[in-house]
Design an enzyme around this catalytic site. Structure first.
Site, PDB file in Angstrom:
ATOM      1  N   LYS A 110      -5.876   5.283  14.332  1.00  0.00           N
ATOM      2  CA  LYS A 110      -6.122   5.049  12.905  1.00  0.00           C
ATOM      3  C   LYS A 110      -7.400   5.768  12.516  1.00  0.00           C
ATOM      4  O   LYS A 110      -8.265   5.969  13.362  1.00  0.00           O
ATOM      5  CB  LYS A 110      -6.293   3.546  12.636  1.00  0.00           C
ATOM      6  CG  LYS A 110      -6.096   3.158  11.189  1.00  0.00           C
ATOM      7  CD  LYS A 110      -4.624   2.927  10.896  1.00  0.00           C
ATOM      8  CE  LYS A 110      -4.358   2.664   9.438  1.00  0.00           C
ATOM      9  NZ  LYS A 110      -2.979   2.194   9.236  1.00  0.00           N
ATOM     10  N   ASN A 129       1.884   1.584  -2.589  1.00  0.00           N
ATOM     11  CA  ASN A 129       3.100   2.099  -1.955  1.00  0.00           C
ATOM     12  C   ASN A 129       3.967   0.992  -1.358  1.00  0.00           C
ATOM     13  O   ASN A 129       5.170   0.915  -1.636  1.00  0.00           O
ATOM     14  CB  ASN A 129       2.706   3.121  -0.880  1.00  0.00           C
ATOM     15  CG  ASN A 129       3.896   3.573  -0.053  1.00  0.00           C
ATOM     16  OD1 ASN A 129       4.188   2.987   0.985  1.00  0.00           O
ATOM     17  ND2 ASN A 129       4.599   4.568  -0.529  1.00  0.00           N
ATOM     18  N   THR A 161       8.038   1.747   4.268  1.00  0.00           N
ATOM     19  CA  THR A 161       7.340   0.529   4.702  1.00  0.00           C
ATOM     20  C   THR A 161       7.860  -0.684   3.928  1.00  0.00           C
ATOM     21  O   THR A 161       8.199  -1.723   4.521  1.00  0.00           O
ATOM     22  CB  THR A 161       5.817   0.674   4.519  1.00  0.00           C
ATOM     23  OG1 THR A 161       5.405   1.900   5.103  1.00  0.00           O
ATOM     24  CG2 THR A 161       5.082  -0.485   5.165  1.00  0.00           C
ATOM     25  N   GLY A 214      -0.616   8.401   5.808  1.00  0.00           N
ATOM     26  CA  GLY A 214      -1.321   7.684   4.750  1.00  0.00           C
ATOM     27  C   GLY A 214      -1.564   6.221   5.086  1.00  0.00           C
ATOM     28  O   GLY A 214      -1.044   5.685   6.060  1.00  0.00           O
ATOM     29  N   ASP A 215      -2.370   5.602   4.265  1.00  0.00           N
ATOM     30  CA  ASP A 215      -2.614   4.153   4.285  1.00  0.00           C
ATOM     31  C   ASP A 215      -3.268   3.869   2.923  1.00  0.00           C
ATOM     32  O   ASP A 215      -3.084   4.659   1.980  1.00  0.00           O
ATOM     33  CB  ASP A 215      -3.529   3.772   5.465  1.00  0.00           C
ATOM     34  CG  ASP A 215      -3.560   2.259   5.725  1.00  0.00           C
ATOM     35  OD1 ASP A 215      -2.619   1.737   6.341  1.00  0.00           O
ATOM     36  OD2 ASP A 215      -4.508   1.583   5.278  1.00  0.00           O
ATOM     37  N   LYS A 247       2.568  -2.127  17.226  1.00  0.00           N
ATOM     38  CA  LYS A 247       3.545  -1.821  16.186  1.00  0.00           C
ATOM     39  C   LYS A 247       4.376  -0.593  16.590  1.00  0.00           C
ATOM     40  O   LYS A 247       5.603  -0.603  16.521  1.00  0.00           O
ATOM     41  CB  LYS A 247       2.807  -1.537  14.885  1.00  0.00           C
ATOM     42  CG  LYS A 247       3.691  -1.240  13.688  1.00  0.00           C
ATOM     43  CD  LYS A 247       2.922  -0.592  12.544  1.00  0.00           C
ATOM     44  CE  LYS A 247       1.753  -1.433  12.087  1.00  0.00           C
ATOM     45  NZ  LYS A 247       1.175  -0.937  10.806  1.00  0.00           N
ATOM     46  N   LYS A 278      -0.772   7.900  16.792  1.00  0.00           N
ATOM     47  CA  LYS A 278      -0.082   7.935  15.498  1.00  0.00           C
ATOM     48  C   LYS A 278      -0.589   6.775  14.665  1.00  0.00           C
ATOM     49  O   LYS A 278      -0.645   5.636  15.144  1.00  0.00           O
ATOM     50  CB  LYS A 278       1.443   7.796  15.726  1.00  0.00           C
ATOM     51  CG  LYS A 278       2.245   7.859  14.432  1.00  0.00           C
ATOM     52  CD  LYS A 278       2.592   9.283  14.060  1.00  0.00           C
ATOM     53  CE  LYS A 278       3.007   9.442  12.617  1.00  0.00           C
ATOM     54  NZ  LYS A 278       1.869   9.532  11.653  1.00  0.00           N
ATOM     55  N   SER A 311       7.814   7.706   9.944  1.00  0.00           N
ATOM     56  CA  SER A 311       6.937   8.837  10.264  1.00  0.00           C
ATOM     57  C   SER A 311       7.388   9.507  11.560  1.00  0.00           C
ATOM     58  O   SER A 311       7.369  10.738  11.679  1.00  0.00           O
ATOM     59  CB  SER A 311       5.490   8.359  10.433  1.00  0.00           C
ATOM     60  OG  SER A 311       4.849   8.206   9.192  1.00  0.00           O
ATOM     61  N   GLN A 361      -1.872  -0.928  15.644  1.00  0.00           N
ATOM     62  CA  GLN A 361      -0.923   0.187  15.637  1.00  0.00           C
ATOM     63  C   GLN A 361      -0.300   0.415  17.025  1.00  0.00           C
ATOM     64  O   GLN A 361       0.856   0.821  17.128  1.00  0.00           O
ATOM     65  CB  GLN A 361      -1.659   1.445  15.165  1.00  0.00           C
ATOM     66  CG  GLN A 361      -0.764   2.521  14.582  1.00  0.00           C
ATOM     67  CD  GLN A 361      -0.358   2.257  13.133  1.00  0.00           C
ATOM     68  OE1 GLN A 361      -1.171   1.845  12.336  1.00  0.00           O
ATOM     69  NE2 GLN A 361       0.891   2.492  12.810  1.00  0.00           N
TER      70      GLN A 361
HETATM   71  P1  NDP Z   1      -2.039   1.672  -1.556  1.00  0.00           P
HETATM   72  O1  NDP Z   1      -3.380   2.298  -1.626  1.00  0.00           O
HETATM   73  O2  NDP Z   1      -0.854   2.416  -2.043  1.00  0.00           O
HETATM   74  O3  NDP Z   1      -2.049   0.264  -2.326  1.00  0.00           O
HETATM   75  C1  NDP Z   1      -2.942  -0.737  -1.958  1.00  0.00           C
HETATM   76  C2  NDP Z   1      -2.773  -1.907  -2.906  1.00  0.00           C
HETATM   77  O4  NDP Z   1      -3.517  -3.010  -2.429  1.00  0.00           O
HETATM   78  C3  NDP Z   1      -3.302  -1.604  -4.297  1.00  0.00           C
HETATM   79  O5  NDP Z   1      -2.606  -2.356  -5.235  1.00  0.00           O
HETATM   80  C4  NDP Z   1      -4.748  -2.061  -4.188  1.00  0.00           C
HETATM   81  O6  NDP Z   1      -5.331  -2.393  -5.424  1.00  0.00           O
HETATM   82  C5  NDP Z   1      -4.614  -3.287  -3.311  1.00  0.00           C
HETATM   83  N1  NDP Z   1      -5.840  -3.436  -2.515  1.00  0.00           N
HETATM   84  C6  NDP Z   1      -6.315  -2.604  -1.577  1.00  0.00           C
HETATM   85  N2  NDP Z   1      -7.466  -3.038  -1.082  1.00  0.00           N
HETATM   86  C7  NDP Z   1      -7.731  -4.182  -1.735  1.00  0.00           C
HETATM   87  C8  NDP Z   1      -8.784  -5.106  -1.656  1.00  0.00           C
HETATM   88  N3  NDP Z   1      -9.802  -4.945  -0.813  1.00  0.00           N
HETATM   89  N4  NDP Z   1      -8.710  -6.184  -2.462  1.00  0.00           N
HETATM   90  C9  NDP Z   1      -7.691  -6.357  -3.316  1.00  0.00           C
HETATM   91  N5  NDP Z   1      -6.656  -5.497  -3.428  1.00  0.00           N
HETATM   92  C10 NDP Z   1      -6.679  -4.435  -2.646  1.00  0.00           C
HETATM   93  O7  NDP Z   1      -1.856   1.243  -0.030  1.00  0.00           O
HETATM   94  P2  NDP Z   1      -0.504   0.866   0.753  1.00  0.00           P
HETATM   95  O8  NDP Z   1       0.461   0.200  -0.149  1.00  0.00           O
HETATM   96  O9  NDP Z   1      -0.095   2.073   1.494  1.00  0.00           O
HETATM   97  O10 NDP Z   1      -1.060  -0.165   1.830  1.00  0.00           O
HETATM   98  C11 NDP Z   1      -1.072  -1.576   1.595  1.00  0.00           C
HETATM   99  C12 NDP Z   1      -1.145  -2.299   2.924  1.00  0.00           C
HETATM  100  O11 NDP Z   1      -0.011  -1.940   3.737  1.00  0.00           O
HETATM  101  C13 NDP Z   1      -2.375  -1.992   3.788  1.00  0.00           C
HETATM  102  O12 NDP Z   1      -2.716  -3.142   4.530  1.00  0.00           O
HETATM  103  C14 NDP Z   1      -1.857  -0.924   4.748  1.00  0.00           C
HETATM  104  O13 NDP Z   1      -2.612  -0.867   5.926  1.00  0.00           O
HETATM  105  C15 NDP Z   1      -0.447  -1.441   4.984  1.00  0.00           C
HETATM  106  N6  NDP Z   1       0.533  -0.491   5.493  1.00  0.00           N
HETATM  107  C16 NDP Z   1       0.798   0.674   4.824  1.00  0.00           C
HETATM  108  C17 NDP Z   1       1.769   1.527   5.291  1.00  0.00           C
HETATM  109  C18 NDP Z   1       2.160   2.763   4.562  1.00  0.00           C
HETATM  110  O14 NDP Z   1       3.093   3.429   5.009  1.00  0.00           O
HETATM  111  N7  NDP Z   1       1.545   3.118   3.452  1.00  0.00           N
HETATM  112  C19 NDP Z   1       2.480   1.254   6.541  1.00  0.00           C
HETATM  113  C20 NDP Z   1       2.179  -0.026   7.133  1.00  0.00           C
HETATM  114  C21 NDP Z   1       1.224  -0.840   6.611  1.00  0.00           C
HETATM  115  P3  NDP Z   1      -6.299  -1.362  -6.148  1.00  0.00           P
HETATM  116  O15 NDP Z   1      -5.441  -0.239  -6.609  1.00  0.00           O
HETATM  117  O16 NDP Z   1      -6.949  -2.118  -7.251  1.00  0.00           O
HETATM  118  O17 NDP Z   1      -7.291  -0.924  -5.110  1.00  0.00           O
HETATM  119  O1  2IT Z   2      -0.293   0.981   9.085  1.00  0.00           O
HETATM  120  C1  2IT Z   2       0.597   1.841   9.222  1.00  0.00           C
HETATM  121  O2  2IT Z   2       1.519   1.684  10.029  1.00  0.00           O
HETATM  122  C2  2IT Z   2       0.534   3.037   8.388  1.00  0.00           C
HETATM  123  N1  2IT Z   2      -0.356   3.148   7.548  1.00  0.00           N
HETATM  124  C3  2IT Z   2       1.543   4.141   8.587  1.00  0.00           C
HETATM  125  C4  2IT Z   2       1.170   4.990   9.761  1.00  0.00           C
HETATM  126  C5  2IT Z   2       2.018   6.228   9.952  1.00  0.00           C
HETATM  127  O3  2IT Z   2       1.640   6.998  10.859  1.00  0.00           O
HETATM  128  O4  2IT Z   2       3.018   6.444   9.271  1.00  0.00           O
END
Ligand code: NDP
Ligand code: 2IT
Length: 445
Positions: free
Chosen positions: A125, A239, A208, A164-165, A113, A89, A377, A110
């Site tokens: 992943k 997100n 998250t 997603g991520d 976590k 997952k 999830s 992961q």
């Molecule tokens: P999104 O794509 O929704 O948002 C990512 C954000 O981070 C955007 O504002 C983006 O800016 C910025 N960003 C991404 N890459 C870079 C980079 N290399 N340098 C600078 N800014 C960057 O992703 P999420 O919010 O889903 O994910 C954010 C973090 O949280 C990640 O580390 C992800 O692995 C983690 N995460 C996400 C989960 C989820 O459920 N979605 C769960 C657990 C962890 P821009 O738009 O300009 O690219």
């Molecule tokens: O980093 C993470 O935990 C995620 N992007 C969410 C993974 C999931 O299966 O919901």
């Protein structure tokens, strides 16, 4: 040489070209010294050798046709790291920086976590170096369909359930789900983060960010404090960042910053989240547009200072790996930060995290603090299995309980191993013990 030292030397030799994977794996292994170095059962079963080697890595070609009729080719990945406690997952990341090192670090994190959530999910992943930025909806759809045309044969509701991520939200999950359904001719819970009308869970979108804030809130409660009146910096504007900000605001805190890959905003009166949602979730625009509409907000381009220069009580990095380094950590501490909670995966460099811990800053690592996303999830998987959907309040209550439990588990584990208050050690040890026992129970596989 101790067992842990032997494994570290081994992974450094075998994965010299994978800095992010080595960073994530070494952090966990360092924490595990107190568990494995004085109990030979782990070494006898080559437990760590198996833990650091993914069960399976799939890499594949993703050809697609852009709007001008030109053929494009990207690289796709799925790392199925560990299935000891449940089906693989973990999310899919679409970002130009994606490579095997990044997917392996994320898959490795992961495992622990998912174990901490208390739910039966293994670690995996995937993703691609595809960049959704600037692409039309139809280009994104054609890419997602091609990606799934290969990925479908490796996943399944009892085998591997992606989500997603970065760069993968509701739109991309929809396109991939549609293609999977078409190929296998079955409506199955093979992805999470689905739309609410076709098998998604209420509160998964928020989970998250909300979960991160629930964990910090539980800690604040334990010291008879709360978010009320606290100043908070958030990085990212995707997100996780958006829904962390929403929950902080609901609890009476003030979020004063957000970032994207071009720059950051500092809005001292507090972020106008409706404006951010409009720019980021509807227009898919840039933060610069926010400053144009809010003249009292300051916008700075990348390279012109850092979001971590802003003095705050609580910092929540929610963008990407290694976005907060030792210098940023020193500035935050000098400016009086009390709590750092990682919404992103590994946003703090190793020396930055060490500095927080040495300086007695309360530091919640991503594998604990952002576990609410994958936890919810898993609740989506449960709802799919029973073909029911729960109310927002029910899912949110369970999310809160998951985060509260993780806080107490990592707190207890840190204390049990003589490292009270070190939540990095607590999370790594508590996450590991369950997976390790499951691997021992299941024999040499
Ligand atoms: P999104 O794509 O929704 O948002 C990512 C954000 O981070 C955007 O504002 C983006 O800016 C910025 N960003 C991404 N890459 C870079 C980079 N290399 N340098 C600078 N800014 C960057 O992703 P999420 O919010 O889903 O994910 C954010 C973090 O949280 C990640 O580390 C992800 O692995 C983690 N995460 C996400 C989960 C989820 O459920 N979605 C769960 C657990 C962890 P821009 O738009 O300009 O690219
Ligand atoms: O980093 C993470 O935990 C995620 N992007 C969410 C993974 C999931 O299966 O919901």
């Amino acid at each position: 040489m101790s067992y842990v030292d032997k494994i570290i030397a081994d992974i450094e030799k075998k994965n010299a070209d994978q800095p992010e994977f080595l960073q994530a794996a070494k952090e966990v292994l360092e924490s595990l010294r107190v568990v494995v170095d004085n109990n030979s059962k782990y070494e006898d079963a080559a437990l760590l050798e198996r833990l650091v080697e993914p069960e399976r890595i799939v890499q594949f070609r993703v050809p697609w046709v852009d709007d001008s009729g030109k053929v494009q080719v990207n690289r796709g990945y799925r790392v199925e790291f560990n299935s000891a406690i449940g089906p693989y997952k973990g999310g899919l990341r679409f970002h130009p920086s994606v490579n095997l090192s990044i997917i392996k670090f994320l898959g490795f994190e992961q495992i622990f976590k998912n174990s901490l959530t208390g739910l039966p999910i293994g670690g995996g992943k995937g993703g691609s170096d595809f960049d959704p930025k600037g692409k039309s909806d139809l280009e994104v759809m054609r890419f997602c369909q091609s990606f799934m045309t290969e990925l479908y044969r490796h996943i399944g509701p009892d085998t591997d359930v992606p989500a997603g991520d970065i760069g993968v939200g509701g739109r991309e999950i929809g396109f991939m789900f549609g293609q999977y359904k078409r190929i296998v001719n079955a409506f199955q819970g093979v992805l999470t983060g689905k739309g609410l009308d076709w098998g998604g869970s209420l509160a998964r979108t928020e989970a998250t960010g909300y979960g991160l804030v629930y964990m910090v809130e539980e800690y604040l409660k334990s010291i008879s404090d709360s978010f009320e009146g606290k100043t908070v910096s958030v990085s990212g504007s995707g997100n996780v960042a958006i829904f962390a900000t929403q929950k902080v605001q609901q609890l009476g805190g003030k979020v004063v910053t957000m970032t994207d890959s071009n720059g950051y905003i500092h809005h001292a009166v507090g972020i106008d989240l409706d404006a951010i949602k409009e720019i980021k979730l509807v227009q898919r625009g840039r933060l610069k547009d926010y400053a144009a509409k809010h003249t009292d907000a300051v916008y700075k381009e990348v390279g012109d200072g850092s979001v971590w220069d802003i003095p705050v009580d609580i910092a929540l990095p929610c963008a990407t790996q290694n976005e907060l380094d030792l210098n940023n950590a020193k500035t935050l501490v000098a400016n009086g930060v009390k709590i750092v909670g990682e919404g992103a995966n590994m946003p703090t460099t190793q020396d930055g995290a060490d500095y927080f811990i040495e300086n007695k800053i309360t530091f919640f690592p991503g594998k604990a603090a952002n576990a609410g996303g994958v936890g919810t999830s898993a609740l989506e998987m449960s709802q799919n299995s029973e073909r029911l959907s729960w109310s927002f309040e029910e899912v949110d209550k369970q999310l809160n309980r998951i985060m509260v439990n993780i806080f107490h588990n990592i707190n207890d584990a840190a204390k049990e191993y003589g490292q009270a208050g070190n939540f990095v050690a607590g999370a790594n040890i508590a996450g590991f013990k369950k997976v390790a026992q499951a691997m021992l129970d299941q024999g040499i596989i």
